[in-house]
Design a protein around this motif. Structure first.
Motif, PDB file in Angstrom:
ATOM      1  N   VAL A 214       9.614   6.812  -4.123  1.00 52.23           N
ATOM      2  CA  VAL A 214       8.968   5.600  -3.610  1.00 52.23           C
ATOM      3  C   VAL A 214       9.878   4.899  -2.609  1.00 52.23           C
ATOM      4  CG1 VAL A 214       8.072   3.318  -4.216  1.00 52.23           C
ATOM      5  CG2 VAL A 214       7.580   5.286  -5.699  1.00 52.23           C
ATOM      6  N   GLU A 215      11.147   4.760  -2.949  1.00 51.73           N
ATOM      7  CA  GLU A 215      12.084   4.074  -2.041  1.00 51.73           C
ATOM      8  C   GLU A 215      12.233   4.840  -0.732  1.00 51.73           C
ATOM      9  OE1 GLU A 215      16.097   1.449  -2.273  1.00 51.73           O
ATOM     10  OE2 GLU A 215      15.829   3.000  -3.809  1.00 51.73           O
ATOM     11  N   HIS A 216      12.320   6.154  -0.800  1.00 53.50           N
ATOM     12  CA  HIS A 216      12.444   6.956   0.419  1.00 53.50           C
ATOM     13  C   HIS A 216      11.213   6.785   1.318  1.00 53.50           C
ATOM     14  CE1 HIS A 216      13.314  10.346   3.063  1.00 53.50           C
ATOM     15  NE2 HIS A 216      12.045  10.700   2.888  1.00 53.50           N
ATOM     16  N   THR A 217      10.025   6.800   0.719  1.00 47.03           N
ATOM     17  CA  THR A 217       8.797   6.664   1.503  1.00 47.03           C
ATOM     18  C   THR A 217       8.734   5.302   2.189  1.00 47.03           C
ATOM     19  OG1 THR A 217       7.698   8.104  -0.107  1.00 47.03           O
ATOM     20  CG2 THR A 217       6.293   6.903   1.423  1.00 47.03           C
ATOM     21  N   LEU A 218       9.121   4.277   1.486  1.00 49.69           N
ATOM     22  CA  LEU A 218       9.154   2.936   2.083  1.00 49.69           C
ATOM     23  C   LEU A 218      10.155   2.860   3.230  1.00 49.69           C
ATOM     24  CD1 LEU A 218       8.999   0.834  -1.196  1.00 49.69           C
ATOM     25  CD2 LEU A 218       7.359   0.656   0.686  1.00 49.69           C
ATOM     26  N   SER A 219      11.234   3.623   3.141  1.00 46.42           N
ATOM     27  CA  SER A 219      12.288   3.559   4.163  1.00 46.42           C
ATOM     28  C   SER A 219      11.912   4.267   5.455  1.00 46.42           C
ATOM     29  CB  SER A 219      13.587   4.160   3.616  1.00 46.42           C
ATOM     30  OG  SER A 219      13.482   5.572   3.497  1.00 46.42           O
ATOM     31  N   CYS A 220      10.940   5.186   5.391  1.00 45.57           N
ATOM     32  CA  CYS A 220      10.644   5.985   6.585  1.00 45.57           C
ATOM     33  C   CYS A 220       9.245   5.763   7.144  1.00 45.57           C
ATOM     34  CB  CYS A 220      10.864   7.467   6.295  1.00 45.57           C
ATOM     35  SG  CYS A 220       9.754   8.164   5.057  1.00 45.57           S
ATOM     36  N   TYR A 221       8.550   4.746   6.663  1.00 42.90           N
ATOM     37  CA  TYR A 221       7.181   4.510   7.143  1.00 42.90           C
ATOM     38  C   TYR A 221       6.900   3.012   7.151  1.00 42.90           C
ATOM     39  CZ  TYR A 221       2.045   5.064   7.413  1.00 42.90           C
ATOM     40  OH  TYR A 221       0.730   5.017   7.787  1.00 42.90           O
TER      41      TYR A 221
ATOM     42  N   ALA B  92       0.833  -1.207   0.000  1.00 46.96           N
ATOM     43  CA  ALA B  92       0.000   0.000   0.000  1.00 46.96           C
ATOM     44  C   ALA B  92       0.863   1.250   0.000  1.00 46.96           C
ATOM     45  CB  ALA B  92      -0.929  -0.001   1.219  1.00 46.96           C
ATOM     46  N   ILE B  93       1.950   1.228   0.749  1.00 45.19           N
ATOM     47  CA  ILE B  93       2.872   2.379   0.779  1.00 45.19           C
ATOM     48  C   ILE B  93       3.526   2.559  -0.578  1.00 45.19           C
ATOM     49  CG2 ILE B  93       4.972   3.299   1.855  1.00 45.19           C
ATOM     50  CD1 ILE B  93       4.193   1.613   4.353  1.00 45.19           C
ATOM     51  N   LEU B  94       3.977   1.464  -1.152  1.00 41.03           N
ATOM     52  CA  LEU B  94       4.587   1.493  -2.489  1.00 41.03           C
ATOM     53  C   LEU B  94       3.652   2.156  -3.487  1.00 41.03           C
ATOM     54  CD1 LEU B  94       6.932  -0.152  -4.395  1.00 41.03           C
ATOM     55  CD2 LEU B  94       4.851  -1.398  -4.994  1.00 41.03           C
ATOM     56  N   ASN B  95       2.397   1.709  -3.498  1.00 36.73           N
ATOM     57  CA  ASN B  95       1.446   2.231  -4.463  1.00 36.73           C
ATOM     58  C   ASN B  95       1.149   3.711  -4.240  1.00 36.73           C
ATOM     59  OD1 ASN B  95      -0.793   1.843  -6.537  1.00 36.73           O
ATOM     60  ND2 ASN B  95      -1.917   2.640  -4.782  1.00 36.73           N
ATOM     61  N   ALA B  96       0.929   4.097  -2.981  1.00 35.84           N
ATOM     62  CA  ALA B  96       0.591   5.490  -2.686  1.00 35.84           C
ATOM     63  C   ALA B  96       1.728   6.423  -3.060  1.00 35.84           C
ATOM     64  CB  ALA B  96       0.254   5.633  -1.203  1.00 35.84           C
ATOM     65  N   ALA B  97       2.947   6.051  -2.678  1.00 37.72           N
ATOM     66  CA  ALA B  97       4.103   6.892  -2.994  1.00 37.72           C
ATOM     67  C   ALA B  97       4.304   7.000  -4.497  1.00 37.72           C
ATOM     68  CB  ALA B  97       5.353   6.326  -2.329  1.00 37.72           C
ATOM     69  N   ASN B  98       4.063   5.912  -5.195  1.00 40.11           N
ATOM     70  CA  ASN B  98       4.218   5.942  -6.646  1.00 40.11           C
ATOM     71  C   ASN B  98       3.187   6.862  -7.289  1.00 40.11           C
ATOM     72  OD1 ASN B  98       5.323   4.789  -9.254  1.00 40.11           O
ATOM     73  ND2 ASN B  98       3.188   4.175  -9.434  1.00 40.11           N
ATOM     74  N   GLU B  99       1.945   6.807  -6.816  1.00 46.44           N
ATOM     75  CA  GLU B  99       0.924   7.683  -7.385  1.00 46.44           C
ATOM     76  C   GLU B  99       1.309   9.154  -7.205  1.00 46.44           C
ATOM     77  OE1 GLU B  99      -3.208   7.065  -6.716  1.00 46.44           O
ATOM     78  OE2 GLU B  99      -3.009   4.892  -6.562  1.00 46.44           O
ATOM     79  N   VAL B 100       1.809   9.498  -6.029  1.00 49.13           N
ATOM     80  CA  VAL B 100       2.212  10.880  -5.765  1.00 49.13           C
ATOM     81  C   VAL B 100       3.382  11.276  -6.665  1.00 49.13           C
ATOM     82  CG1 VAL B 100       3.248  12.422  -4.043  1.00 49.13           C
ATOM     83  CG2 VAL B 100       1.356  10.922  -3.405  1.00 49.13           C
TER      84      VAL B 100
ATOM     85  N   ILE C 266      -3.327   4.360   5.799  1.00 49.61           N
ATOM     86  CA  ILE C 266      -1.920   4.143   5.416  1.00 49.61           C
ATOM     87  C   ILE C 266      -1.632   4.846   4.092  1.00 49.61           C
ATOM     88  CG2 ILE C 266      -0.292   2.369   4.625  1.00 49.61           C
ATOM     89  CD1 ILE C 266      -1.680   0.499   6.710  1.00 49.61           C
ATOM     90  N   ASP C 267      -2.544   4.711   3.168  1.00 50.79           N
ATOM     91  CA  ASP C 267      -2.399   5.369   1.867  1.00 50.79           C
ATOM     92  C   ASP C 267      -2.248   6.881   2.045  1.00 50.79           C
ATOM     93  OD1 ASP C 267      -3.015   5.174  -1.280  1.00 50.79           O
ATOM     94  OD2 ASP C 267      -4.192   6.822  -0.463  1.00 50.79           O
ATOM     95  N   ALA C 268      -3.087   7.467   2.900  1.00 47.15           N
ATOM     96  CA  ALA C 268      -3.055   8.922   3.108  1.00 47.15           C
ATOM     97  C   ALA C 268      -1.732   9.366   3.724  1.00 47.15           C
ATOM     98  CB  ALA C 268      -4.232   9.342   3.988  1.00 47.15           C
ATOM     99  N   GLU C 269      -1.247   8.638   4.726  1.00 49.67           N
ATOM    100  CA  GLU C 269       0.009   9.017   5.373  1.00 49.67           C
ATOM    101  C   GLU C 269       1.188   8.864   4.418  1.00 49.67           C
ATOM    102  OE1 GLU C 269       2.635  10.382   8.238  1.00 49.67           O
ATOM    103  OE2 GLU C 269       0.442  10.465   8.161  1.00 49.67           O
ATOM    104  N   ALA C 270       1.186   7.797   3.640  1.00 46.33           N
ATOM    105  CA  ALA C 270       2.265   7.593   2.665  1.00 46.33           C
ATOM    106  C   ALA C 270       2.275   8.708   1.630  1.00 46.33           C
ATOM    107  CB  ALA C 270       2.104   6.229   1.986  1.00 46.33           C
ATOM    108  N   ARG C 271       1.113   9.187   1.247  1.00 47.44           N
ATOM    109  CA  ARG C 271       1.033  10.286   0.281  1.00 47.44           C
ATOM    110  C   ARG C 271       1.636  11.563   0.857  1.00 47.44           C
ATOM    111  NH1 ARG C 271      -2.467   9.324  -4.083  1.00 47.44           N
ATOM    112  NH2 ARG C 271      -3.383   7.241  -3.923  1.00 47.44           N
ATOM    113  N   ILE C 272       1.378  11.804   2.133  1.00 54.82           N
ATOM    114  CA  ILE C 272       1.952  12.993   2.776  1.00 54.82           C
ATOM    115  C   ILE C 272       3.473  12.914   2.769  1.00 54.82           C
ATOM    116  CG2 ILE C 272       2.202  14.204   4.983  1.00 54.82           C
ATOM    117  CD1 ILE C 272      -0.741  13.409   5.558  1.00 54.82           C
ATOM    118  N   LEU C 273       4.001  11.766   3.163  1.00 56.33           N
ATOM    119  CA  LEU C 273       5.453  11.591   3.206  1.00 56.33           C
ATOM    120  C   LEU C 273       6.075  11.699   1.817  1.00 56.33           C
ATOM    121  CD1 LEU C 273       5.571   8.645   5.762  1.00 56.33           C
ATOM    122  CD2 LEU C 273       6.277  11.011   6.184  1.00 56.33           C
ATOM    123  N   ALA C 274       5.426  11.083   0.840  1.00 56.91           N
ATOM    124  CA  ALA C 274       5.944  11.163  -0.529  1.00 56.91           C
ATOM    125  C   ALA C 274       5.881  12.596  -1.045  1.00 56.91           C
ATOM    126  CB  ALA C 274       5.152  10.227  -1.444  1.00 56.91           C
ATOM    127  N   GLY C 275       4.804  13.295  -0.683  1.00 54.57           N
ATOM    128  CA  GLY C 275       4.669  14.681  -1.109  1.00 54.57           C
ATOM    129  C   GLY C 275       5.760  15.580  -0.548  1.00 54.57           C
TER     130      GLY C 275
END
Length: 385
Positions: free
Chosen positions: A347-354, A320-328, A368-377
């Motif tokens: 995407v890799e950075h977001t996976l590393s910190c969440y 889910a984190i992978l997908n959300a970060a990729n969409e952003v 989870i999707d929403a939080e990953a989007r914030i971090l990726a953003g």
């Protein structure tokens, strides 16, 4: 007549589905069509097919939709609740083609009705695979894959005897930059990235194909759909996109599904399943094609493949984190805010910190999707050009 609902009727998959349905009007009755905000295209499709209900996700577009449908007898709706109502229409066959994680709740609503739900958008199974599969088991819904690769596997895979299968082989076109060096890819433009060599697809999916994240998401999706160990799902580059995937059996027999690079073939398979229906595609001309090439994917030049494999193996919330970060990241690239290579880096950075706990309900997946989007953003801002 088979009743049909199309979630995402104005995108490439939705329009391909409509093309097939409109060729056999005596075989299908359209219950509901949805779109994000393309009122003109949605209204035209609803009128052509005499749909009962047309919905725009963007409520601001509802007045325009009502005006376009005035006097037709077709009901108009707008917003998330109306999308959920369309998905819950109880149609015999529902196409889930809303791009991104936005398609998760509508797909779940359709599954709750227990009919046949066709998965064309990878993100729900990637982000919430366990939740979706559990819901389908509980309601008796039939899930059919419309992605050309997974539909090919479905046609070749004997689900009653999965122990007979040795490997699943997902084919990958390699995208427009298959032969490019990493240094060359630093200068990739938006126009180059959305120009797929074989398929006609939307911008987001075309970029995913260019980074090979599309194949990474398909890897995770295949693991959800078919009862086989993760390490027995392989990816091979096949530039011609004629063989859509293969299933290798324990006796050495390898079954492959071939077809033109046109989504109407796998969609038609799901529309008519377990029967077959005619499509407008010309017969496959192997002599004209001449050759079928294969090569191993390069996970150094295309790190999205490695990231997806790692997320699949780790399980839990990682897909889910992978997908959300990729969409952003892809959206930022489409807005020309970041470079092409930064997509996988974000995407890799977001996976590393969440690393939250595994979700067990849809709302947990969406959180989870929403939080990953914030971090990726936030990471996008570091790369913004």
């Amino acid at each position: 007549m088979k009743t049909v609902t199309i979630l995402g009727a104005t995108g490439s998959v939705g329009t391909s589905t409509l093309d097939l349905i409109e060729r056999e009007p005596d075989r299908f009755r359209v219950v509901a069509l949805t779109a994000n905000c393309d009122v003109i295209k949605l209204a035209a499709a609803a009128i052509r097919t005499n749909a009962e209900f047309a919905v725009v996700a963007d409520e601001k577009c509802l007045p325009e939709l009502r005006e376009a449908l005035a006097g037709t007898g077709i009901r108009a709706g707008g917003g998330a609740e109306a999308i959920a109502e369309a998905a819950s229409s109880g149609a015999d066959w529902t196409m889930g083609a809303i791009v991104g994680c936005a398609g998760l709740k509508p797909v779940m609503a359709a599954i709750e009705q227990g009919g046949t739900v066709v998965i064309a958008n990878k993100e729900p199974l990637v982000s919430a695979g366990d939740v979706i599969l559990a819901a389908a088991t509980r309601t008796g819904a039939t899930l059919l894959p419309a992605d050309s690769e997974h539909n090919a596997i479905f046609q070749c895979f004997d689900a009653t005897r999965p122990e007979r299968v040795r490997r699943i082989i997902l084919t990958c076109s390699g995208g427009p930059f298959r032969d490019w060096t990493t240094e060359q890819m630093r200068g990739v433009t938006l126009e180059q990235a959305v120009k797929h060599p074989n398929w006609s697809m939307g911008a987001k999916i075309s970029v995913d194909s260019a980074t090979c994240m599309n194949k990474g998401l398909e890897l995770i999706e295949a693991a959800r759909l078919f009862p086989i160990a993760h390490d027995r799902i392989e990816i091979v580059i096949h530039p011609q996109s004629v063989i859509h995937s293969l299933v290798d059996h324990v006796d050495g027999s390898v079954l492959a599904q071939l077809g033109p690079p046109d989504m109407r073939t796998p969609i038609a398979h799901t529309l008519a399943w377990p029967d077959r229906m005619a499509t407008p595609m010309a017969p496959l001309d192997l002599v004209a094609i001449g050759r079928l090439d294969f090569e191993a994917p390069d996970q150094v030049r295309f790190p999205a493949l490695r990231l997806a494999r790692e997320a699949l193996d780790a399980g839990g919330a990682r897909p889910a984190i992978l997908n959300a970060a990729n969409e952003v990241a892809v959206e930022a690239f489409l807005q020309r805010r970041i470079g092409f290579l930064e997509i996988a880096a974000i995407v890799e950075h977001t996976l590393s910190c969440y690393d939250p706990a595994a979700p067990d309900i849809v709302d947990a997946v969406l959180a989870i999707d929403a939080e990953a989007r914030i971090l990726a953003g936030e990471r996008v801002k570091d790369y913004a050009v």
